[in-house]
Enzyme design. Structure first.
Site, PDB file in Angstrom:
ATOM      1  N   TYR A  69       0.836  -1.206   0.000  1.00 10.67           N
ATOM      2  CA  TYR A  69       0.000   0.000   0.000  1.00 10.67           C
ATOM      3  C   TYR A  69       0.867   1.251   0.000  1.00 10.67           C
ATOM      4  O   TYR A  69       1.834   1.373   0.746  1.00 10.67           O
ATOM      5  CB  TYR A  69      -0.916   0.023   1.239  1.00 10.67           C
ATOM      6  CG  TYR A  69      -1.506   1.387   1.477  1.00 10.67           C
ATOM      7  CD1 TYR A  69      -2.529   1.867   0.660  1.00 10.67           C
ATOM      8  CD2 TYR A  69      -1.014   2.224   2.479  1.00 10.67           C
ATOM      9  CE1 TYR A  69      -3.042   3.141   0.841  1.00 10.67           C
ATOM     10  CE2 TYR A  69      -1.521   3.496   2.670  1.00 10.67           C
ATOM     11  CZ  TYR A  69      -2.540   3.948   1.851  1.00 10.67           C
ATOM     12  OH  TYR A  69      -3.039   5.214   2.024  1.00 10.67           O
ATOM     13  N   HIS A  99      -1.127  17.287  -1.371  1.00 11.15           N
ATOM     14  CA  HIS A  99      -1.469  17.693  -0.011  1.00 11.15           C
ATOM     15  C   HIS A  99      -1.014  19.114   0.294  1.00 11.15           C
ATOM     16  O   HIS A  99      -1.149  19.562   1.458  1.00 11.15           O
ATOM     17  CB  HIS A  99      -0.866  16.727   1.006  1.00 11.15           C
ATOM     18  CG  HIS A  99      -1.755  15.571   1.334  1.00 11.15           C
ATOM     19  ND1 HIS A  99      -2.876  15.687   2.115  1.00 11.15           N
ATOM     20  CD2 HIS A  99      -1.711  14.272   0.947  1.00 11.15           C
ATOM     21  CE1 HIS A  99      -3.479  14.525   2.215  1.00 11.15           C
ATOM     22  NE2 HIS A  99      -2.789  13.640   1.519  1.00 11.15           N
ATOM     23  N   ASN A 211       2.502  10.434   7.013  1.00  8.47           N
ATOM     24  CA  ASN A 211       1.416   9.636   7.577  1.00  8.47           C
ATOM     25  C   ASN A 211       1.717   9.305   9.035  1.00  8.47           C
ATOM     26  O   ASN A 211       2.008   8.175   9.405  1.00  8.47           O
ATOM     27  CB  ASN A 211       1.258   8.355   6.750  1.00  8.47           C
ATOM     28  CG  ASN A 211      -0.004   7.611   7.076  1.00  8.47           C
ATOM     29  OD1 ASN A 211      -0.794   8.057   7.882  1.00  8.47           O
ATOM     30  ND2 ASN A 211      -0.190   6.465   6.454  1.00  8.47           N
ATOM     31  N   ARG A 295     -10.516  28.781  49.194  1.00  6.81           N
ATOM     32  CA  ARG A 295     -10.571  27.568  49.998  1.00  6.81           C
ATOM     33  C   ARG A 295     -10.417  26.306  49.149  1.00  6.81           C
ATOM     34  O   ARG A 295      -9.791  25.330  49.556  1.00  6.81           O
ATOM     35  CB  ARG A 295     -11.881  27.523  50.776  1.00  6.81           C
ATOM     36  CG  ARG A 295     -11.936  26.419  51.791  1.00  6.81           C
ATOM     37  CD  ARG A 295     -13.254  26.264  52.537  1.00  6.81           C
ATOM     38  NE  ARG A 295     -14.291  27.223  52.275  1.00  6.81           N
ATOM     39  CZ  ARG A 295     -15.589  26.913  52.322  1.00  6.81           C
ATOM     40  NH1 ARG A 295     -15.980  25.686  52.599  1.00  6.81           N
ATOM     41  NH2 ARG A 295     -16.503  27.838  52.096  1.00  6.81           N
TER      42      ARG A 295
END
Length: 520
Positions: A69, A99, A211, A295
């Site tokens: 892949y 991208h 990735n 407090r």
């Protein structure tokens, strides 16, 4: 430590962080980001041989017509598309090219150095199928001060930080732009002038760079560092606020906190005991119980303190992971297809951190509301104005500062909606469940920025309040640690109205430089 000594330490010769398969810490990444450390790829021959085995196995697999892949297929939903052998070498360059669509502000230089270091840490684990040369290219960019211009928006946090990391991949190949000495320079020119040869990515190397979770992890490291200091600084402010309000130090009693044994909360209470001796409180007429913002301060700050070990574990485990896909097991000659790019642990840490940090901002904002209000501050003037006589009528002290602090607090609280629950199905429903970890990390840094602005406002407030309390009740002496803190703030008392933005900017710089040593 005096401020001059502190800044001398900050500018000391940087240490070296070695990248190999050993575990790194948040502090390693922060030191690289802040210029206190240099990044070095381990020269150990065994380590480099292990890196090379993955790349060599991948090359051999391709020669034998293996199907991998993102190497012999398209990306994402296009994994069913076979890439002709003659085009395999071009595929990584197409990945970072398409991208190149990020928007938003660019990450600043410190954030960018952290991103490069986080990506180097993951790739150095030896399961990404990349060459030693690629790892060295990242160290060369850091050494030369050539920082990719990386847009901050465009990542859904799975499949990793694809779009922002494409800008790192492109710069390594001599494309797009870099920061160099504060100037934007064409990457091809900057690399050439630095004597760095652009890479030609090998199969899988574009995917290996992009990735993964480097952007969100780097931002998380920086966020953790700031939140860790905030715990101590908010505690010191609470001590000064309690002193200013002439409060009840017995609220932080050791036995009281032993019976509710959250360790972080207990540490906050112990720090307050260190700052607030109880012996001066044995006077009549004092309020038996202070309001909750004093407090219950250990209970609010303590939530953040108790969450920090979990945040560290999540961030450092991610930092020390191989988090791309597929992973290449060169030793056993296997290709492992999985989903380690998913940034859910960082998303959870950042969503949790921004919630706890914003609650600290809200706590301090409530303390300020008490401090400036003459109905609640036990005898101090309204708005903590130091003016007396006829001129008191025209002086308004910290009135506007309290309004601004409230605005910053409101904005911080607005950002606490968890980003991780807003998963969007993307990329043809291949990425149908995503982490939103990078958005969570960016939100967390913004919440920290706003909270630090509230902290700066409170530092002015408690310094002014301590001055006025000393004037009104000279018998209430400041404990030495608190007196030293007031002195170190170097803010003149406000007896006549003046602009405060320069004081705020100076305090913010000191906060972000951790200029004050707080507690052991």
């Amino acid at each position: 430590m005096q401020l001059a000594e502190h800044f001398a330490v900050l500018h000391a010769a940087p240490r070296t962080v070695r990248f190999d398969r050993d575990r790194l810490t948040i502090e390693d990444i922060v030191d690289i980001a802040q210029g206190r450390a240099n990044a070095e790829l381990s020269p150990d021959p065994a380590f480099r041989a292990a890196i090379a085995r993955g790349a060599d196995f991948l090359d051999r697999l391709l020669r034998e017509d293996g199907n991998v892949y993102g190497v012999t297929t398209g990306y994402g939903d296009s994994c069913t598309v076979a890439v002709p052998p003659e085009l395999v070498a071009e595929l990584p360059h197409h990945l970072y090219t398409y991208h190149g669509c990020g928007l938003g502000e660019f990450f600043d230089p410190a954030q960018t150095r952290a991103i490069l270091a986080a990506r180097l840490a993951s790739l150095a684990k030896g399961y990404s199928g990349v060459s030693v040369e690629l790892l060295l290219q990242i160290t060369r960019l850091l050494d030369a001060g050539l920082l990719p211009q990386i847009p901050s928006e465009g990542s859904v946090g799975a499949s990793g930080d694809l779009t922002p990391l494409s800008y790192l991949a492109a710069v390594m190949c001599g494309e797009r732009e870099v920061w160099r000495n504060g100037q934007v320079v064409c990457a091809a020119v900057a690399l050439r002038e630095a004597g760095i040869t652009p890479l030609r990515l090998r199969p899988k190397e574009g995917l290996a760079i992009m990735n993964g979770t480097a952007v969100m992890t780097a931002l998380a490291c920086l966020a953790y560092d700031r939140a860790d200091y905030l715990v101590k600084l908010a505690t010191r402010i609470t001590a000064l606020a309690s002193y200013t309000l002439d409060g009840n130090a017995h609220h932080f009693d050791e036995v009281l906190f032993a019976v509710k044994p959250h360790p972080g909360m207990g540490r906050v209470a112990a720090m307050l005991r260190e700052d607030l001796p109880t012996t001066v409180w044995e006077r009549n007429g004092k309020r038996l119980q202070d309001r909750y913002s004093i407090r219950c301060a250990p209970h609010v700050i303590g939530v953040l303190a108790d969450a920090m070990p979990l945040f560290r574990s999540n961030i450092e485990n991610e930092l020390n992971s191989a988090n791309d896909n597929p992973l290449i097991d060169g030793d056993n000659e296997r290709v492992l297809h999985g989903g380690h790019f998913y940034g859910g642990h960082i998303a959870f840490a950042m969503d949790g951190m921004k919630n706890a940090v914003a609650n600290v901002a809200d706590l301090l904002d409530r303390q300020m509301a008490l401090l400036v209000d003459a109905r609640y501050n036990n005898g101090l003037p309204a708005n903590l104005s130091g003016s007396t006589g006829p001129r008191a009528a025209i002086n308004h002290g910290l009135k506007a500062l309290q309004i601004s602090a409230s605005a910053w607090t409101a904005e911080a609280l607005k950002l606490t909606m968890p980003a991780s629950v807003f998963s969007r199905s993307t990329e043809c429903h291949n990425q149908d469940k995503v982490s939103m970890g990078t958005i969570a990390a960016r939100d967390c840094l913004r919440v920290l920025e706003l909270t630090e602005q509230v902290v700066a406002a409170l530092l002015i407030t408690v310094r002014q309040g301590a001055w006025l309390r000393g004037r009104a009740s000279p018998e209430l002496a400041l404990q030495p640690h608190l007196a030293a803190m007031v002195e170190a703030l170097d803010i003149a008392p406000i007896d006549e109205d003046r602009r405060l933005d320069s004081d705020l900017h100076s305090l913010l710089a000191s906060i972000r430089a951790k200029a004050w040593e707080l507690y052991a």
